[in-house]
Write an enzyme that holds these catalytic residues in place. Sequence first.
Site, PDB file in Angstrom:
ATOM      1  N   PRO A   2      77.762  47.101 -92.848  1.00 38.23           N
ATOM      2  CA  PRO A   2      77.491  48.237 -93.725  1.00 38.23           C
ATOM      3  C   PRO A   2      78.316  49.456 -93.301  1.00 38.23           C
ATOM      4  CG  PRO A   2      75.476  47.473 -92.633  1.00 38.23           C
ATOM      5  CD  PRO A   2      76.600  46.691 -92.062  1.00 38.23           C
ATOM      6  N   GLU A   3      78.919  50.114 -94.285  1.00 38.18           N
ATOM      7  CA  GLU A   3      79.678  51.333 -94.006  1.00 38.18           C
ATOM      8  C   GLU A   3      78.897  52.511 -94.572  1.00 38.18           C
ATOM      9  OE1 GLU A   3      83.804  50.727 -95.156  1.00 38.18           O
ATOM     10  OE2 GLU A   3      83.587  48.577 -94.854  1.00 38.18           O
TER      11      GLU A   3
END
Length: 467
Positions: A2-3
């Site tokens: 996840p960014e």
Amino acid sequence: MPELPEVRTVAALLSKNLARKKITDLSIYREKNILVPKEEFCAFLKGETFLNVTGYGKYLLFHLTNHKVILSHLRMEGKYQIRSLKEEKEKHDICAFDLDSGETLVYMDVRKFGQFTIRREEDAFSLPPLSHLGKEIWDISAKELYQLLKPCKKPIKEAIMDQHIIAGIGNIYADETLFAAKIHPLQKASSLSEEEVSLLKEKASSILSKAIEEGGSTIRSYHPEKNMDGRFQVSLKVYGKEGELCPRCSSPLRHILVGGRGTTYCPICQKRKERGILIGITGEIAAGKSATLSYFKENGFQTLSSDEVVHQLYEEKEIIKWMRENVSSSLIRRGKIDRKKLLSLFLKDKRILEKVEEKIHPLVYQKIHTFLSKCCENVNIAIEVPLLFNSPIEKECDYLLFVYAEEETRKQRLLARGKDPAKSMALSPSFSMSEVKKRCAFLIDGSSSLSYLEEQLDKVLSLIRQR
Ligand SMILES: [Zn+2]
């Protein structure tokens, strides 16, 4: 992994679901993921009430009563679930926060890389890990970003993924940003002009904002909530789209490794500034590769033929000695390697061919790399490599060009060169056309006259120069 947009989406959902709920108890199933002693962690949090959840870079910040904060990093596959207190513990649960609502907030992590720590609100940003992070893209000015990138010798993709420089950008949004800003992922960060950095910042900001609006991108395991997907994956232009056509110019997108991370970019739209264009030429034997290379030379390219490199290697004393000792002493005639004899040895025994290739190929690639490093800045380069696919050189090329010709034509040409077509063709690499089409931006038909070949190459050249 996840960014920033995914983390923000998770933060918003958790914030909505946790506000005003009090932690009545904690269970730690895997202490390694908690960066402070378990007892300290539990004592600090028990009895506090969640206020809201925010994000910074790739970190989640759970804000609680009495100015307390939990910092959580999801790493590869960490995720949160809110379950009923009655539900059983699951295999990958790392820790659980029981709530006065009859629910429990569970952190689960298949890969077990996620990390937790606790902070006082006033210290959260002045102590690591957050104190080590750069600003988020919206908070940094183009000028500041330019100053940070100026001394950086790394490829720009690595630089924008460096959390100390900018917080929150990972592999997906780095590829998307560089595509949008038309910057080659391998271009040195220090080589970007102020205008380019400004455009990069603008594109990254708008892409990340749009991705947050869309709830992030669901690639593999990321789900903002159970049974819920992000929606930004449909807006991705290049990430994970190797071999598909560029949405801007319709040439095939290329996949390379940058700092060990898979990277997709468009070689036409994202040119590498510091050394001009690098074209890799490959193709069938006697199809017209050498004529193609000559064409580029006449058009101002610096050129190198790996065949010539092999010739040079075969004249080096060390290689002659190696051949004498490891292949056959009868190969050496008047201090030179008899290439005809070597060819017939290869035909007789494939293992000899493999052994020689194992020795020679790395040396050839080394010589090509030396050549590339010595080429002048901004000059265009063409190299001919018969075994370009899967070689380390392939990853460096901006465009791959494949030369093919009808079998009969190639046989005639080999005969005219005094070679035995059957032997030569038996040893030359065979290509699967579907693979060729996937990898090569340009397919050149070398079956007919030189002028027809040049006509096709004129088109290639004007296409490259136009962009
Ligand atoms: Zn393109």
